[in-house]
Motif scaffolding. Structure first.
Motif, short mmCIF file in Angstrom:
data_model
loop_
_atom_site.label_atom_id
_atom_site.label_comp_id
_atom_site.label_asym_id
_atom_site.label_seq_id
_atom_site.Cartn_x
_atom_site.Cartn_y
_atom_site.Cartn_z
N PRO A 1 -2.43 -81.77 65.15
CA PRO A 1 -2.91 -82.62 66.16
C PRO A 1 -1.83 -82.22 67.32
O PRO A 1 -0.81 -82.21 67.13
CB PRO A 1 -3.08 -84.02 65.94
N ALA A 2 -2.31 -81.77 68.47
CA ALA A 2 -1.57 -81.36 69.63
C ALA A 2 -1.09 -82.84 70.15
O ALA A 2 -1.68 -83.87 70.31
CB ALA A 2 -2.26 -81.04 70.64
N ILE A 3 0.48 -82.94 70.51
CA ILE A 3 0.90 -84.13 71.12
C ILE A 3 0.62 -84.25 72.58
O ILE A 3 0.66 -83.45 73.26
CB ILE A 3 2.50 -83.70 71.06
N GLY A 4 0.03 -85.40 72.70
CA GLY A 4 -0.07 -85.62 74.17
C GLY A 4 -1.63 -85.19 74.85
O GLY A 4 -1.92 -85.06 75.81
N GLY A 5 -2.22 -84.73 73.84
CA GLY A 5 -3.54 -84.10 74.15
C GLY A 5 -4.48 -84.23 73.14
O GLY A 5 -4.47 -84.99 71.92
N SER A 6 -5.85 -83.60 73.10
CA SER A 6 -6.70 -83.66 72.29
C SER A 6 -6.98 -82.01 71.48
O SER A 6 -6.32 -81.27 71.94
CB SER A 6 -8.14 -83.80 73.04
N LEU B 1 5.51 -77.08 71.45
CA LEU B 1 4.22 -76.48 71.96
C LEU B 1 3.56 -77.68 72.68
O LEU B 1 2.45 -77.76 72.74
CB LEU B 1 3.47 -75.87 70.62
N SER B 2 4.31 -78.96 72.89
CA SER B 2 3.50 -79.83 73.67
C SER B 2 3.63 -79.33 75.11
O SER B 2 4.55 -78.66 75.53
CB SER B 2 4.11 -81.32 73.43
N LYS B 3 2.81 -80.05 75.96
CA LYS B 3 2.98 -80.04 77.35
C LYS B 3 4.32 -80.41 77.82
O LYS B 3 4.94 -79.65 78.73
CB LYS B 3 2.06 -80.54 78.20
N GLU B 4 4.86 -81.43 77.44
CA GLU B 4 6.12 -82.13 77.87
C GLU B 4 7.38 -80.93 77.47
O GLU B 4 8.05 -80.63 78.29
CB GLU B 4 6.33 -83.51 77.26
N GLY B 5 7.10 -80.74 76.23
CA GLY B 5 8.41 -79.62 75.97
C GLY B 5 8.23 -78.31 76.51
O GLY B 5 9.28 -77.77 76.83
N ALA B 6 7.05 -77.87 76.84
CA ALA B 6 6.78 -76.51 77.40
C ALA B 6 7.13 -76.50 79.00
O ALA B 6 8.05 -75.57 79.38
CB ALA B 6 5.36 -76.21 77.20
N ARG B 7 6.80 -77.86 79.64
CA ARG B 7 7.35 -77.87 80.95
C ARG B 7 8.89 -78.02 81.03
O ARG B 7 9.10 -77.27 82.15
CB ARG B 7 6.48 -79.07 81.46
N GLY B 8 9.44 -78.63 80.22
CA GLY B 8 10.78 -78.93 80.33
C GLY B 8 11.32 -77.36 80.11
O GLY B 8 12.59 -77.11 80.73
N PHE B 9 10.77 -76.69 79.13
CA PHE B 9 11.54 -75.39 79.00
C PHE B 9 11.22 -74.36 80.44
O PHE B 9 12.31 -73.78 80.87
CB PHE B 9 10.68 -74.69 77.85
#
Length: 474
Positions: free
Chosen positions: A147-152, A371-379
């Motif tokens: 499951p994706a973190i923070g998403g569907s 691969l979460s949006k939080e992790g990717a945005r921070g990157f």
């Protein structure tokens, strides 16, 4: 690469004895990692739950090895590792930055004492194809199906098209490709505006423009022959794909007989050889990528072939007045199958989990956070690079180079030239291609000889039963 992303010629070692003495050797052989040992996935596990779908043991240590090149390692120490520590506060995280991935990791693979996550990149990159064929890499299917973190939906559902496929070896996703990279010719927008220079759309216009740049006292075109000749064979391959369509790159990846001696590749090699003959400074064959890139930042070079990691890699050397711009490779003829605006773009920068990792579930969870949006945005905030996670960089202020990449992608639309996977699959072939590219561009062999020599190496790899063959369909 880094050059941070692409992968430079690897130096492999033969490891012998308890002292793990490292002796200089040629390209990685199948026996370098001890194929007699069966990989084990028997790491610690925790209770599977909605918040812990991969069954991570909360107190299990995690070791992360990061190639500290153009991307730095702050994205790991200030974004991803803190995310993991927040979720699993009992876990200790060992962070290891290095620019010598192969030299550092080979003895550990041979002994079985491997870390849990590795950013496998740089000039000393390990051969992913050989690692996979030896059973040394963990199948990442559970990661992409989690499951994706923070998403569907699943992790894979939130990734840009082709991301999972870019990491497939022998039919399984052993690599997690993380950065969505755009490739082309980079220049200083401010310099070009000052001189009223406009990037060319055809090779005829390109020749004329390079002549103007030369007359102004600059080196019109340059790449680093010492350690980044692959930057230039990318341009040749992209040009061939523009002439004949993306199928030519698929044929290259599949070691198809005759692809390198085909008319589109010969035309591409001829066009670029002429640029080398007229505008390449011979001394650049002995320079590194950082030396050439810094010379461009100092206003000495017109165009430089590279990927969109370039701006971030050079941020410490780039004057405030320098403004990175990107243009696609020029068209060869009006009958090219793909338009001028077509660009090569793909998921790149491979992250791997060793099959014998002590905490493989933790490694998978760490990648799930990446691969979460939080992790990717921070990157993206730390590196200026866009990841493979859909929409993760939406709303972020974009640097000139990143904006140029986005603009190029928008203009390309569906005309995307896809990645050359032989870089991961057949390192011995790729290393030979680098050498032949230098020989072509610096005038030691003709385009016809270049094509024949590269095809001969491709044939040798295809006919070598000891080399595991891969297959690409799209």
């Amino acid at each position: 690469m880094s050059a941070a992303l692409p992968q430079n010629p690897s130096r492999r070692s033969v490891l012998k004895g308890l002292g793990m003495a490292v002796l200089a050797a040629g390209p990685l052989s199948a026996c370098a990692f001890g194929s007699d040992d069966k990989p084990a996935n028997n790491g610690p596990t925790g209770t599977v739950s909605a918040n812990n779908p991969l069954g991570v043991a909360a107190n299990a240590p995690l070791e992360v090895v990061i190639f500290k090149g153009g991307l730095g390692d702050a994205y790991a120490t200030e974004v991803h590792e803190p995310m993991y520590k927040k979720a699993y506060p009992e876990a200790t995280i060992k962070h290891m930055p290095t620019q010598q991935i192969s030299q550092t990791m080979q003895p550990r693979f041979a002994s079985g004492d491997v870390p849990d996550v590795i950013a496998n990149s740089g000039s000393d990159v390990m051969d992913n194809g050989a690692l996979a064929s030896e059973g040394q890499l963990l199948d990442l299917t559970p990661l992409f199906d989690a499951p994706a973190i923070g998403g569907s939906g699943k992790v894979r559902d939130g990734l840009l098209p082709g991301t999972v496929e870019a990491g497939i070896l022998s039919g399984k996703p052993y690599l997690m490709k993380y950065i969505y990279t755009v490739y082309g010719l980079w220049y200083d927008q401010a310099l070009f505006e000052k001189n009223s220079w406009t990037p060319a759309t055809t090779f005829e216009e390109f020749d004329a423009l390079l002549g103007k740049i030369k007359a102004a006292g600059l080196k019109p075109y340059a790449y680093a022959g010492k350690n980044a000749s692959y930057y230039q064979y990318w341009m040749i391959a992209i040009t061939a794909a523009k002439i004949a369509g993306n199928q030519v790159l698929i044929d290259m990846d599949n070691l198809k007989e005759g692809v390198w001696t085909s008319e589109p590749v010969l035309k591409a090699a001829t066009a670029w050889a002429e640029i080398g003959k007229k505008y390449l400074d011979p001394s650049f064959e002995g320079l590194t990528h950082t030396e050439v890139q810094t010379a461009q930042n100092q206003g000495q070079i017109g165009f430089y072939p590279s990927g969109s990691w370039l701006e971030n890699e050079q941020k410490e050397q780039t004057p405030a007045t320098f403004k990175y711009g990107l243009t696609p490779t020029p068209s060869v003829t009006s009958s090219d199958k793909l338009p001028f605006g077509a660009v090569r773009a793909a998921a790149g920068e491979a992250y791997i989990i060793p099959a014998k990792a002590k905490n493989p579930q933790g490694g998978l969870e760490y990648m799930r956070m990446m691969l979460s949006k939080e992790g990717a945005r921070g990157f993206s905030e730390k590196t200026g690079n866009i990841t493979v996670v859909k929409g993760a960089a939406d709303g972020l202020p974009l640097s000139p180079g990143t904006k140029a990449s986005n603009d190029a992608l928008n203009k390309a639309g569906d005309n995307i030239i896809t990645y050359n996977l032989f870089e991961d699959w057949y390192k011995e072939f790729e290393t030979e291609l680098r050498a032949k590219t230098n020989a072509l561009m610096f005038g030691r062999i003709t385009p016809d000889q270049f094509c024949k020599d590269v095809q001969a190496k491709a044939d040798a790899v295809r006919n070598d039963s000891a080399v595991t063959k891969q297959n690409r369909t799209s």
